[in-house]
Scaffold this motif. Structure first.
Motif, PDB file in Angstrom:
ATOM      1  N   HIS A 122       0.497   8.601  -0.143  1.00 17.74           N
ATOM      2  CA  HIS A 122       0.334   8.356   1.404  1.00 17.74           C
ATOM      3  C   HIS A 122       0.587   6.612   1.264  1.00 17.74           C
ATOM      4  O   HIS A 122       1.202   6.485   2.557  1.00 17.74           O
ATOM      5  N   GLN A 123       0.532   6.001   0.501  1.00 15.35           N
ATOM      6  CA  GLN A 123       0.819   4.523   0.690  1.00 15.35           C
ATOM      7  C   GLN A 123       2.460   4.711   0.629  1.00 15.35           C
ATOM      8  O   GLN A 123       3.006   3.996   1.495  1.00 15.35           O
ATOM      9  N   ALA A 124       3.123   5.445  -0.196  1.00 19.61           N
ATOM     10  CA  ALA A 124       4.307   5.470  -0.109  1.00 19.61           C
ATOM     11  C   ALA A 124       4.911   6.007   1.238  1.00 19.61           C
ATOM     12  O   ALA A 124       6.088   5.826   1.500  1.00 19.61           O
ATOM     13  N   GLN A 125       4.195   6.665   1.868  1.00 20.74           N
ATOM     14  CA  GLN A 125       4.669   7.248   3.205  1.00 20.74           C
ATOM     15  C   GLN A 125       4.137   6.453   4.348  1.00 20.74           C
ATOM     16  O   GLN A 125       4.350   6.832   5.435  1.00 20.74           O
ATOM     17  N   ASN A 126       3.711   5.365   4.097  1.00 22.50           N
ATOM     18  CA  ASN A 126       3.221   4.178   4.897  1.00 22.50           C
ATOM     19  C   ASN A 126       2.024   4.809   5.885  1.00 22.50           C
ATOM     20  O   ASN A 126       2.105   4.724   6.824  1.00 22.50           O
ATOM     21  N   GLN A 127       1.230   5.386   5.187  1.00 25.00           N
ATOM     22  CA  GLN A 127      -0.160   6.040   5.779  1.00 25.00           C
ATOM     23  C   GLN A 127      -1.157   5.386   5.136  1.00 25.00           C
ATOM     24  O   GLN A 127      -2.062   6.266   4.392  1.00 25.00           O
ATOM     25  N   PRO A 128      -1.463   4.196   5.324  1.00 27.01           N
ATOM     26  CA  PRO A 128      -2.607   3.587   4.659  1.00 27.01           C
ATOM     27  C   PRO A 128      -3.952   4.247   4.922  1.00 27.01           C
ATOM     28  O   PRO A 128      -4.994   4.208   4.185  1.00 27.01           O
ATOM     29  N   GLU A 129      -3.856   4.721   6.203  1.00 27.60           N
ATOM     30  CA  GLU A 129      -5.329   4.995   6.833  1.00 27.60           C
ATOM     31  C   GLU A 129      -5.742   6.388   6.187  1.00 27.60           C
ATOM     32  O   GLU A 129      -6.925   6.897   6.135  1.00 27.60           O
ATOM     33  N   LEU A 130      -4.614   7.086   5.687  1.00 19.16           N
ATOM     34  CA  LEU A 130      -4.856   8.309   4.757  1.00 19.16           C
ATOM     35  C   LEU A 130      -5.419   7.732   3.221  1.00 19.16           C
ATOM     36  O   LEU A 130      -6.179   8.650   2.671  1.00 19.16           O
ATOM     37  N   ALA A 131      -4.767   6.726   2.911  1.00 19.67           N
ATOM     38  CA  ALA A 131      -5.028   6.289   1.650  1.00 19.67           C
ATOM     39  C   ALA A 131      -6.562   5.992   1.486  1.00 19.67           C
ATOM     40  O   ALA A 131      -7.079   6.058   0.285  1.00 19.67           O
ATOM     41  N   VAL A 132      -7.079   5.159   2.211  1.00 11.33           N
ATOM     42  CA  VAL A 132      -8.312   4.432   2.282  1.00 11.33           C
ATOM     43  C   VAL A 132      -9.483   5.273   1.828  1.00 11.33           C
ATOM     44  O   VAL A 132     -10.203   5.126   0.737  1.00 11.33           O
ATOM     45  N   PRO A 133      -9.716   6.599   2.690  1.00 12.51           N
ATOM     46  CA  PRO A 133     -10.708   7.167   2.083  1.00 12.51           C
ATOM     47  C   PRO A 133     -10.583   7.786   0.777  1.00 12.51           C
ATOM     48  O   PRO A 133     -11.712   7.952   0.264  1.00 12.51           O
TER      49      PRO A 133
END
Length: 341
Positions: A122-133
Motif C-alpha cells: 500500500h505504501q508502494a501504491q502511495n496509499q499510506p492511509e491503508l497501510a497504517v491500520p
C-alpha cells in the motif's frame, strides 16, 4: 408381511462403478488439505505468498495486494481454527493441545508477515492511509518488542503517524525499510503530516476549515459532507492512537503517554466536528438527524464538559428533554441554532 431383506450394497451402481470410486490407497486422496491447490492449507497460503512476491518483483502491486489479502485470510482462518481445536482439547489430550496451539501461533505469525507485506505494498501504491491500520494490527498482534512489531512501528514513524521512534536509544530494526521498489514518496518522507493526507491531523483540520467556509456561504449540504468526513478522520485517528497506547502500556511510558494524549485530543476534535454537524442539521431543519449526534457528544464528553453542556442545551431547545442542565441555569439565554464559524 414379507421379511425385510438386506440391500445389495452394489445395487443400482453402474458396471464400471469401481472406476468412479475414490482410491483410498492414495495419500493425496486421504489428505486433500495438504495440497497446494487447497484454499485452506499451509501449502495453499505459502503458494499465494510466492505469487505475491513474484508480483512485487514486477511492480504489479494490484495483483500483489490481492494475493496478500487472500494470504491473510487463509492464515487467519487457520490460526483461529487451530486455536479453537487447542481450546477443545485443553485438559483432555495434552499432545493434541500442544500441537494445535503451536500451529495456531505459527499461522498467526505467517498472517502477520503477510499483513506487514500488504502494508508495504500500500505504501508502494502511495496509499499510506491503508497501510497504517495494517501496521497497527501487526503491533497489537506481535507486541512492540518483537522484530515484526518494531519494524511496523518504524514504518509508522517514517510515515509521520507517530512522532517518537522506538526504542529511542536504538537504531531502526534490520529490514525496517524493506519496502517494495519505488514505495517511497520522493516529494516528502512523512506523507501523513501533509494536509492532503486522508488520515492525518492536518487533513482533518483542512476538512473542518472547508466546512466552516461552506457554513459562511450557507452551503449546508457541503458543510455536512465535510463535517462527516472530518468526524470519520478524527474517529479513526483516536481509535488508532488508543490501540497504540494500549500496545505500549507497561513497555514504553513516553510513547504510551504520547499516544494516549493524542487519542484524547483527536476524540475532542471528533466531538467538535460532531457538534458542528448537529448544528448544521438544525440549520437544515432536520432535528431528527441532530438529536443522535448531540447524544453521542454527551456520552463521549460527559454532561459536565464544555461540549457536553452545549449538546444538552441543544436537546433542551429542540424539546427532546424537559429539564435544563445545570438546574441553576433555568434563565440561561438560548444558544444559536446556526453552526458556529
Amino acid at each position: 408381511m414379507p421379511a425385510a431383506q438386506a440391500q445389495n450394497p452394489d445395487a443400482g451402481l453402474p458396471e464400471d462403478a469401481s472406476q468412479m470410486q475414490l482410491d483410498l490407497t492414495d495419500p493425496n486422496t486421504l489428505r486433500p488439505l495438504t495440497q497446494e491447490e487447497s484454499l485452506l492449507s499451509l501449502q495453499g497460503g505459502q503458494r499465494l505468498m510466492v505469487e505475491a512476491n513474484s508480483a512485487i518483483e514486477t511492480q504489479n502491486y494490484g495483483v500483489a495486494a490481492q494475493k496478500l489479502q487472500d494470504v491473510r485470510q487463509v492464515f487467519n482462518q487457520l490460526s483461529n481454527f487451530y486455536q479453537q481445536l487447542a481450546a477443545s482439547f485443553s485438559g483432555i489430550d495434552n499432545r493434541i493441545y500442544d500441537t494445535q496451539r503451536k500451529k495456531a501461533l505459527e499461522t498467526a505469525e505467517m498472517r502477520d508477515q503477510a499483513t506487514y507485506q500488504l502494508a508495504l505494498v500500500h505504501q508502494a501504491q502511495n496509499q499510506p492511509e491503508l497501510a497504517v491500520p495494517l501496521f497497527i494490527q501487526v503491533i497489537r498482534s506481535q507486541n512492540p518488542t518483537r522484530d515484526l512489531g518494531q519494524k511496523s512501528y518504524q514504518q509508522l514513524f517514517e510515515l509521520g503517524f507517530v512522532d517518537s521512534p522506538y526504542p529511542s536509544d536504538a537504531t531502526p530494526p534490520e529490514g525496517a525499510n524493506q519496502t517494495p521498489p519505488d514505495a517511497t514518496n520522493s516529494n516528502n518522507g512523512k506523507p501523513l503530516t501533509q494536509e492532503n493526507s486522508l488520515l492525518s491531523l492536518p487533513g482533518g483540520k483542512r476538512l473542518m476549515t472547508e466546512a466552516s467556509r461552506a457554513v459562511e456561504t450557507q452551503d449546508y449540504a457541503m458543510a455536512a459532507q465535510k463535517l462527516q468526513e472530518a468526524r470519520q478522520v478524527f474517529n479513526q485517528l483516536s481509535n488508532f492512537y488508543q490501540q497504540l497506547a494500549s500496545s505500549f502500556s507497561g513497555i514504553d511510558a513516553p510513547i504510551y503517554n504520547d499516544q494516549r494524549q493524542k487519542a484524547l485530543e483527536t476524540a475532542e476534535m471528533r466531538d467538535e466536528a460532531t457538534y458542528q454537524l448537529a448544528l448544521v442539521h438544525r440549520a437544515q431543519n432536520q432535528p431528527e438527524l441532530a438529536v443522535p449526534l448531540l447524544i453521542q457528544i454527551i456520552r463521549s464528553q460527559n454532561p459536565t464538559g464544555n461540549f457536553g453542556k452545549k449538546a444538552y442545551q441543544q436537546l433542551f431547545e429542540l424539546g427532546f428533554v424537559d429539564s435544563p442542565f445545570p438546574s441553576s441555569g433555568r434563565n440561561q439565554p438560548t444558544s444559536s441554532a446556526r453552526p458556529e464559524r
